[in-house]
Structure formats: C-alpha cells, structure tokens
Scaffold this motif. Structure first.
Motif, PDB file in Angstrom:
ATOM      1  N   SER A 103       0.832  -1.212   0.000  1.00 16.13           N
ATOM      2  CA  SER A 103       0.000   0.000   0.000  1.00 16.13           C
ATOM      3  C   SER A 103       0.863   1.256   0.000  1.00 16.13           C
ATOM      4  O   SER A 103       1.983   1.267   0.509  1.00 16.13           O
ATOM      5  CB  SER A 103      -0.921   0.000   1.224  1.00 16.13           C
ATOM      6  OG  SER A 103      -0.160   0.050   2.416  1.00 16.13           O
ATOM      7  N   PHE A 128      -5.435   9.489   1.157  1.00 19.90           N
ATOM      8  CA  PHE A 128      -5.935   8.117   1.152  1.00 19.90           C
ATOM      9  C   PHE A 128      -4.767   7.131   1.053  1.00 19.90           C
ATOM     10  O   PHE A 128      -3.657   7.476   0.630  1.00 19.90           O
ATOM     11  CB  PHE A 128      -6.932   7.884   0.002  1.00 19.90           C
ATOM     12  CG  PHE A 128      -6.370   8.094  -1.374  1.00 19.90           C
ATOM     13  CD1 PHE A 128      -5.772   7.047  -2.084  1.00 19.90           C
ATOM     14  CD2 PHE A 128      -6.443   9.347  -1.985  1.00 19.90           C
ATOM     15  CE1 PHE A 128      -5.279   7.249  -3.350  1.00 19.90           C
ATOM     16  CE2 PHE A 128      -5.938   9.549  -3.257  1.00 19.90           C
ATOM     17  CZ  PHE A 128      -5.351   8.499  -3.940  1.00 19.90           C
ATOM     18  N   THR A 129      -5.044   5.899   1.478  1.00 17.84           N
ATOM     19  CA  THR A 129      -4.133   4.773   1.312  1.00 17.84           C
ATOM     20  C   THR A 129      -4.701   3.901   0.203  1.00 17.84           C
ATOM     21  O   THR A 129      -5.898   3.594   0.187  1.00 17.84           O
ATOM     22  CB  THR A 129      -4.013   3.961   2.609  1.00 17.84           C
ATOM     23  OG1 THR A 129      -3.507   4.803   3.643  1.00 17.84           O
ATOM     24  CG2 THR A 129      -3.076   2.777   2.424  1.00 17.84           C
ATOM     25  N   HIS A 130      -3.814   3.471  -0.704  1.00 13.64           N
ATOM     26  CA  HIS A 130      -4.291   2.812  -1.915  1.00 13.64           C
ATOM     27  C   HIS A 130      -3.382   1.629  -2.236  1.00 13.64           C
ATOM     28  O   HIS A 130      -2.172   1.673  -2.021  1.00 13.64           O
ATOM     29  CB  HIS A 130      -4.297   3.811  -3.073  1.00 13.64           C
ATOM     30  CG  HIS A 130      -4.417   3.178  -4.424  1.00 13.64           C
ATOM     31  ND1 HIS A 130      -5.529   2.478  -4.827  1.00 13.64           N
ATOM     32  CD2 HIS A 130      -3.540   3.140  -5.483  1.00 13.64           C
ATOM     33  CE1 HIS A 130      -5.352   2.049  -6.056  1.00 13.64           C
ATOM     34  NE2 HIS A 130      -4.149   2.427  -6.480  1.00 13.64           N
ATOM     35  N   VAL A 141      -8.998  -3.313  -6.171  1.00 10.79           N
ATOM     36  CA  VAL A 141      -8.476  -1.996  -5.800  1.00 10.79           C
ATOM     37  C   VAL A 141      -9.126  -1.573  -4.497  1.00 10.79           C
ATOM     38  O   VAL A 141     -10.329  -1.817  -4.280  1.00 10.79           O
ATOM     39  CB  VAL A 141      -8.773  -0.948  -6.903  1.00 10.79           C
ATOM     40  CG1 VAL A 141      -8.106   0.371  -6.580  1.00 10.79           C
ATOM     41  CG2 VAL A 141      -8.343  -1.457  -8.263  1.00 10.79           C
ATOM     42  N   PHE A 143      -9.282   1.825  -1.530  1.00 17.19           N
ATOM     43  CA  PHE A 143      -8.972   3.197  -1.132  1.00 17.19           C
ATOM     44  C   PHE A 143      -9.473   3.385   0.288  1.00 17.19           C
ATOM     45  O   PHE A 143     -10.673   3.193   0.549  1.00 17.19           O
ATOM     46  CB  PHE A 143      -9.655   4.225  -2.055  1.00 17.19           C
ATOM     47  CG  PHE A 143      -9.253   4.121  -3.506  1.00 17.19           C
ATOM     48  CD1 PHE A 143      -8.209   4.867  -4.008  1.00 17.19           C
ATOM     49  CD2 PHE A 143      -9.941   3.273  -4.366  1.00 17.19           C
ATOM     50  CE1 PHE A 143      -7.858   4.761  -5.344  1.00 17.19           C
ATOM     51  CE2 PHE A 143      -9.595   3.172  -5.699  1.00 17.19           C
ATOM     52  CZ  PHE A 143      -8.550   3.917  -6.194  1.00 17.19           C
ATOM     53  N   THR A 258      -3.114   8.848  -8.458  1.00 17.16           N
ATOM     54  CA  THR A 258      -1.860   8.243  -8.905  1.00 17.16           C
ATOM     55  C   THR A 258      -1.312   8.950 -10.138  1.00 17.16           C
ATOM     56  O   THR A 258      -0.098   8.984 -10.349  1.00 17.16           O
ATOM     57  CB  THR A 258      -2.063   6.761  -9.222  1.00 17.16           C
ATOM     58  OG1 THR A 258      -2.999   6.636 -10.300  1.00 17.16           O
ATOM     59  CG2 THR A 258      -2.599   6.018  -8.005  1.00 17.16           C
TER      60      THR A 258
END
Length: 726
Positions: A103, A128-130, A141, A143, A258
C-alpha cells in the motif's frame, strides 16, 4: 614444599598451552566454513544461471507496457501482487493484510488537478491509502480515504462530477484512453459510468458493469473496494479522487491520485506477477532455495520457494551411539557446554521480503547491468545470514530482468556445528588425558626433587659437617645430572672442609719451629753471660722472627694479588717478548738450571697485564726449579692452537701425587715432603705459588693444566690463553 608445588604449578600452566589445540581446530573449521560458503555461493550463481537460461529470448514473458519503461515513477506506476484469496467487497480491509506492505499513501503531494486555482497544498484535506492486487482474472483496488466532508451525489442529479467521486482511466487494447467515474448517491454497492471520450467532458454515456464494488462511509471519511477484469487495460492505469466540500455550490476543488486521468501519456503502469514465469518456477519450490524473477526496475514478476526452508544443504540426521551413558553425557553435559560458544541456526527469523513487490541490493544492480553477482546479508533480527545470487535475463542484447536465488547459511552452520561437536569431543579427551599425564609427570618430578632435597639434607649434620654421600642415581635425565652435580659439590665441599681442617695443623706446623727458635733463644739469653753467645742467641731469635714475617707475607700475597687484579686495567700486548724476557732473567737467577725456549709463533697478542703475566711465569718457573735437580733442563714451548696461545713448561722430577692434579691449583696445597720444606728455613712453602698462577691465568680468560710426562720422569704445566687481534 613450596618448591614442589611450584614445579607442579608451572607444569600445570604449561599444560594450558594444550588449549591452543582446540583453538587451532576451531579456526580450521571456521576456515572450512568459509570454503563451504564460497562453494554455496558458486552453486547459487549456477542455479540462477540455469533459471535465467530458461527465460532468455522470451519477450512474451514480460509485460509490454511496464517492463520496457525507462524509469519507474513511485506512486504512479503501480504493483499488483497476487492475493491469496478473492477480496470480499464489503468496504473492510481485513482481506488485504497479506499484501498490506504494498500500500502507498497519497496526500497533498499527489494533487494531479487543481479545479480551484486559488487553493494551495495547505488547503488539501483529502488523503488516502491505496493498493492494487490481482486474483485470477481480476484486479482488486482499495482506497482508505480521509475526508473532512463527504459529499454524496444528489438523488435527482444527472451530473456525475458534482460530488466526491473516483475517476479511473485505462489504455484499452485499441490504445485509446478510456475514462470511468464512480459517484454514488449513498454508501453501498456501486458500479462505474463510462465517460465521454472527450477528455474535458464529464458526461456519462453508458454504464460500465465490469467495474463494481462497494463505497462505505467511515468515521474519518470513506472506504472503497473495487474489482474489474485484467482485460480492460494493457497495463496503463490511473486513479484520482476528486474532493467536493460544499454541498451547496458543489464546486470541485482538486483531485488527488496516482496520475492525471485525463492525460493519456501520463498514466502509470501496473505490473502484475507473470503467471507464465510462475509456472516455470513452480518446480523450484522443492529446490531448497527461494527464487525471484524481477524486471529491469527490480519489481517482482514471480517467485517460488520459502526462505525459512531454504537452508542450502540437506544435513543428515545425527546417529546415536550404542552406549546409553555416552548419549546421556553428550546430550545433557557436553552439548550444552559446547553451545555456550556455538550458535544454533534459528528455527524462525524475520523475513523482510516475505511480501515484497520490489527488491534491492548490489547483486541485483550488478545483474541488471549484465554481470552476475552475489550478496550476503543479515536478517533484521540478526538471527540468520542469507545469501542471494543474481543473474541477468537477456532479450537480444538488452537486460530485461534478473533471476535472484536465495538461501540461508543454516545448512552450513549446522554442518559446522556437527564438525565442531566431534572436534570438541576429541579435543576434550586429548585435553583431559594430556592434563592428567602432565600432572602425573609433574608429581613424579616433584617427588624426585623432594627425594634429592631430603638426601642432600641427610648427609649434612646440624653443624654443617658432611657425614656421608648421595646415593647413585638410577635414571639418565636432567634431574640425575642435578643429582650428580650435587654429589660432586658435596665431594668438593668435603675436600674443602678437610683442607680447612688440615690448614690449622699445617700453619701450626709451619709456625711452630720459628716460634720455638725465638722462645728458646729468649729463654737462654738470660742464662748466658758471654757477650758472644748472647749475640748469637739474639741473631737466632731475629732469624725466627724473620721467618714468621715471611710466612705472614706469603699468606697475604694472594689477597694482595686479588686487589691488584681488581684494579688492573686490561690492555692488549704481545706475550711472546714478555715470556722471552722472563726466560733470559731466569737464566741468571737460577744459573744452576738450564732453560730452553722454543717459540713456534712470532707474536702472541693477549688482553691483560704484562706484569701479571710475568708474575705468573715466576710462580711456574719457581715451582719447576724447586722440583728439579741441579743442571736439569727446564723446557718451555710457545705455540698457537686455533684461537689460543699455549705455553708448556716441562721439568724433570717426581710425578704428581695420585688424585691431586686438580687440588694442586688450590690455595695452601703443597705436596713437598717435610724434609724438603725445612731445608731452607727462610723460604717456607705454603702451597700458594700455583694458586696465584691460576688466579692470573683466570684474569687473562685462560687456564692452567698439570700433567705427568708419559714416562713419569717429570711434570708438564700447560698455560692456555685466548688470542686477540693485535
């Protein structure tokens, strides 16, 4: 007792040098381990080369978009690791824990679009963490979004961009940019809308049911979990979350993501491990190694094996002895003792690369530059040493990736410990036997030294008188030599004590006659009235006093000579003319003897004093004259032998007394008969002549030897002095 203990202690200390044996053995095993490590290193490079050979010239194994990138942009280019099981799309992230290390965090530093130019990075409240994962034919995916104000899409609104929403952009197989948007009315199940192909338009033209998931509101914002097929993209992918904070104006503020989803050339790539490469590596999971394949950006394409079981060596099981007592001793005593020094290979250690999606290391860097290399590293908990070897993968002349093979040194360490255990067994036995043998040997030596001490004390009484002799030794070694030396010393001391005991009677004998003469003369002089008789008695008394004075002067002559020698400064001189001059003088003084001098060398340089050398000659010649007869020949010979000068003085006369050759050079030793000693009352003989000559010879670093002529018709005195360069 103290001396005996000292010998034992010294030998015990010497026995400690036996500990150098285990140290040398220990160092040898360590050196052997280094060779084993070198062998393991070469073997692993060979394994990496073999795997790389199976991947050479196969471009289909490498993703066309991601593998050929010149650079990797962290955060923009994504990595989709395989997920052990399909993600349950419920807005919770428990399913993502196995790959959570992949992540990435996105915040104000990843703003890709500003809709309100008056804002700055300090105004960004969205983060956010992705991460992206792959399972089967799908991308998953997630988020985890932090947003201070969550704005939902109005229920009756046809516009899809006037609320918080997610933009998704991909490059399809026809190389066109496809954009999708998710803007839900409320939390729950969501699908995507396909946007108009005009990059500036946010008009939804169709539903995209292949993109589905759940949008779940949380205390800090919201959570999104999605799924879509791998076939939707060729590898180019971008995500962006657009933040709207005012429910009235619904004005878009910025987009954090991104990459810019409206820029087809700015999209990132998503790398997924290659199923084809994983199938090639699948058989290597039984090879006692962990194998990685990375692309030219060090991102993991495939892996096989487990590092915890990749010891590098298959160590055979330890065979137990048939003796139960030895097994017990080894298990409960010896091995616990050994492992205070040794270390066991850890059964568990921290593997920081267990879920890694990218690798780093000088060995990989070298491999991506076209050269095989290896690297040793410690695990983060410092429990295990891991060896990795990397080999390049070529497509044409270009390096497209590398094969990395990893093993621990646990197998080598186990083999090393086995070798050291056996070595310590042998060394411990040798040490015990050696120490015991040395202790017994020390005890035997100390007992013999104690017996020598006791025997020595037994032959000397309380008054210091020697009353016996030491027993003959029964061995032939250094202690027996010491025994014989003590025996010789005691014999000499006994002879010296006898000499001291006899010296009083000898002096009494020498002094008795002159004292009797003086006493009788003084007693008679009062009874005689004749002046002539009185004068004769007085002359007789004076003669006795003169003889007493001569005796006393002779007794102090040796002492005076010792003081003179101590004060004399040695010099280098030629002894030949000194000896020749002395002989010329003797011919006039002792004219009733004939002197013959034979010189076999022209010069004889010695270091000392010519006056003392002449005095030594006087004593030797006087002794030769006294023991010879009128008209006898006294022969002198001077010659060189090696680095010494030798002078022999030969005179006819009686042979030396039996057993007295060494004693004649001692003080106050005389072998003249009593009638010879009283022939000339004015010249008493106290046996000091040869003693003084010997003292002078010792001063010149030489010696005097006495011997009989072969036919026993005379005596030969040989003086040996060392020569020096003139």
């Amino acid at each position: 007792m103290k001396f005996r203990f000292s010998i034992r202690l010294q030998l015990l200390v010497l026995s400690l040098f036996l500990f150098t044996i285990p140290w040398l053995g220990y160092r040898y095993v360590w050196e052997l381990e280094q060779y084993l490590r070198i062998g393991q290193e070469q073997t692993m490079i060979g394994t990496a080369r073999s795997v790389a050979t199976a991947l050479h010239e196969r471009p289909a194994l490498f993703d066309s978009q991601s593998a050929f990138l010149k650079t990797v942009r962290p955060g923009t280019d994504l990595y989709a690791p395989p997920i052990p099981s399909p993600i349950q799309l419920d807005g919770a992230f428990n399913d993502w824990e196995p790959v959570w290390n992949v992540s990435q965090q996105y915040n104000s530093g990843q703003v890709v679009t500003w809709f309100d130019p008056t804002l700055s990075q300090q105004d960004v409240s969205l983060s956010f963490t992705h991460m992206v994962g792959r399972y089967g034919k799908y991308y998953y995916v997630m988020f985890d979004v932090t947003d201070d104000a969550v704005i939902w899409r109005a229920p009756n609104s046809l516009a899809v961009d006037q609320s918080d929403h997610l933009l998704i952009s991909v490059i399809a197989k026809d190389n066109t940019l496809k954009r999708f948007i998710i803007a839900p009315y409320q939390a729950g199940w969501v699908n995507a809308y396909k946007l108009d192909e005009n990059n500036q338009s946010y008009r939804a033209v169709d539903n995209e049911l292949q993109i589905q998931g759940r949008w779940q509101q949380t205390e800090k914002g919201y959570a999104i979990e999605l799924r879509f097929p791998l076939t939707m993209t060729t590898g180019a992918l971008a995500f962006a979350l657009v933040d709207v904070d005012n429910p009235t104006t619904r004005q878009k503020k910025y987009a954090v993501g991104t990459a810019n989803p409206n820029d087809a050339n700015g999209l990132g790539t998503v790398l997924t491990p290659s199923p084809e490469i994983e199938r090639i590596l699948s058989g290597l999971k039984y090879a006692n190694s962990r194998v990685w394949v990375v692309d030219n950006h060090k991102r993991v394409l495939a892996r096989a094996g487990d590092i915890h079981s990749a010891s590098g060596f298959q160590v055979p099981a330890t065979q137990k002895s048939d003796y139960a007592w030895w097994n017990y001793l080894e298990t409960h005593v010896l091995l616990p003792l050994y492992y205070h020094i040794l270390t066991r290979p850890p059964a568990a250690f921290v593997d920081e690369l267990q879920t890694a999606y990218a690798l780093a290391g000088m060995d990989i860097t070298a491999a991506l530059n076209g050269k095989a290399d290896s690297l040793w590293r410690l695990t983060p908990d410092s429990k295990a040493v891991i060896l990795s070897a990397a080999y390049p993968i070529f497509i044409g002349d270009k390096v497209m990736g590398a094969v990395v093979v990893e093993q621990t040194t646990n197998g080598i360490r186990t083999l090393r410990n086995r070798a050291l255990e056996q070595l310590f067994h042998v060394i411990l036995a040798v040490m015990l036997l050696g120490t015991l043998s040395l202790f017994l040997f020390a005890n035997r030596i100390s007992n013999r030294v104690r017996n020598l001490r006791d025997n020595t004390e037994a032959v000397i009484d309380d008054n210091g008188k020697i009353i016996g002799s030491l027993p003959q030794p029964g061995h032939i070694d250094e202690i027996d030599d010491l025994h014989r030396s003590f025996s010789d010393v005691l014999v000499r001391l006994q002879q010296y004590n006898s000499y001291l005991e006899n010296m009083a009677s000898r002096l009494s004998h020498e002094l008795r006659t002159p004292i009797a003469i003086v006493r009788s003369s003084l007693d008679t002089i009062g009874e005689v009235n004749d002046p002539t008789q009185q004068a004769l008695l007085i002359e007789r008394a004076q003669s006795g006093i003169t003889r007493l004075s001569t005796i006393l002067n002779s007794m102090s002559e040796a002492t005076r000579l010792e003081h003179a020698i101590a004060q004399e400064e040695p010099e280098t001189f030629d002894a030949a003319p000194v000896i020749s001059g002395c002989i010329d003088g003797y011919a006039h003084v002792f004219n009733e003897r004939r002197f013959e001098l034979k010189m076999s060398l022209k010069s004889a340089y010695v270091k000392g004093s010519p006056d003392l050398l002449a005095q030594m000659m006087d004593k030797i010649i006087a002794n030769a004259v006294e023991f010879s007869h009128l008209q006898d020949n006294i022969v002198l010979h001077l010659w060189r032998e090696n680095k010494t000068m030798k002078l022999s003085v030969t005179n006819p006369g009686p042979p030396l007394p039996e057993g007295m050759k060494s004693q004649l050079l001692q003080s106050m030793v005389s072998v003249r008969p009593d009638e010879e000693r009283h022939k000339t009352a004015q010249h008493p003989h106290l046996g000091l002549g040869l003693f003084i000559a010997s003292m002078i010879a010792n001063y010149h670093k030489g010696q005097i030897q006495l011997s009989d002529l072969p036919d026993k018709t005379g005596v030969c005195v040989i003086v040996t002095l060392p020569l020096v360069s003139g």
